[in-house]
Design an enzyme around this catalytic site. Structure first.
Site: not given
Ligand code: NAP
Length: 286
Positions: A72, A108
């Site tokens: 990420k 997210d």
């Protein structure tokens, strides 16, 4: 099985390991149901191979990516541009190829907020939040909540320095709305009495440690909603206890689905049928 062709658009999940991922089942079921010529594929890739694999995939008919642990952060250096929120968070979980350019997003936190707002039938703007846990997930959620207009955010972490760093970043880069709370019962109690929503962003209570509670039950009160990021089990001890005490609750699985729904919209330009995504994972819709 649908007929794939050279026109089929690919969405690739990059991560390592990916043996247990359920994202392909969720997205492919929806592509099929909505008659969209897309295919979602998991590709396990090591840290050292990430740049080569990403460059190779960019030469294919790829319209987007999901990115998960451990890539990420490393993926950010390989992208053409970053959405401002992803840049502040410092992590990317979704990539969209727009006019040949790769743009990184972080869905997210927004996924978590959308599920929370839908479940509690409320708006995060103006709310006072207590976020326990300032690891990767706590960071994304707090920064997104700050950018969405939370009134006040109390950040608390076992390792206090992480909460202090995060609060300073939020206050400097987003809005001055974050303060840190020491990880002690008396300090937590004071802050919790002034809160609308408590979020457990630690891993406490996760399988196989079902008996763990991130905070003691007598710190909860029925005027505060309780959200848990842990989704295995679906009803953690924190949520069972909170419900018994009369607190509205938000389970962890919705974040998984809603962050995926945001990616789906970015790749296809179409609103997903969110209930179908929950069903694909054999999960309840709330
Ligand atoms: P992470 O970066 O490893 O952070 C773990 C956090 O838990 C840190 O704040 C850590 O505190 C805290 N913690 C761990 N053990 C603790 C203990 N014994 N006492 C107090 N605090 C403790 O992990 P993450 O990615 O943020 O994930 C956190 C949780 O969210 C996990 O359960 C994960 O499964 C869940 N999650 C759910 C979703 C979803 O879609 N629902 C998405 C992402 C993550 P220290 O900093 O002091 O170590």
């Amino acid at each position: 099985m649908r007929a794939y062709s050279i026109h089929t658009k690919l969405v690739i999940l990059l991560g390592n390991p990916l043996g247990h991922t359920r994202s392909p089942a969720m997205h492919n079921r929806l592509f099929e149901k909505m008659d969209l010529d897309y295919l979602y594929l998991p590709v396990e890739v090591s840290n050292e191979d990430l740049p080569t694999v990403f460059a190779g995939l960019r030469k294919m008919n790829v319209t987007g990516f999901n990115v998960t642990i451990p890539h990420k952060i490393a993926i950010m250096d390989l992208l053409d541009a970053l959405d401002p929120l992803a840049e502040v968070i410092g992590a990317v979980n979704t990539i969209c190829i727009e006019d040949g350019r790769s743009i990184g997003y972080n869905t997210d936190g927004e996924g978590f907020i959308q599920f929370l707002e839908a479940t509690l039938d409320t708006n995060i703007t103006g709310k006072r939040l207590f976020i326990l846990g300032c690891g990767g997930a706590g960071r994304g959620i707090s920064m997104t909540m700050a950018s969405r207009g939370a009134a006040r955010m109390f950040l608390c972490n076992r390792t206090a320095s992480k909460a202090e760093t995060l609060a300073a970043e939020i206050n400097a880069k987003i809005r001055p709305c974050a303060e840190t709370i020491p990880h002690s019962r008396s300090e937590m109690r004071k802050a919790l009495t002034a809160c609308d929503i408590f979020v457990n962003a630690t891993s406490l209570g996760m399988h196989p440690h079902h008996e763990e509670m991130p905070i003691e039950a007598d710190l909860l009160h029925p005027y505060m909603a309780v959200a848990d990021l842990v989704y295995n089990p679906l009803m953690t001890r924190l949520l069972t206890t909170s419900r018994r005490l009369g607190c509205p609750i938000v389970k962890g699985h919705g974040m998984l689905v809603h962050q995926g729904a945001l990616g789906f919209r970015l790749w296809t330009g179409v609103d997903p049928i969110i209930d179908e995504m929950f069903q694909a994972l054999n999960l309840p819709v709330n």
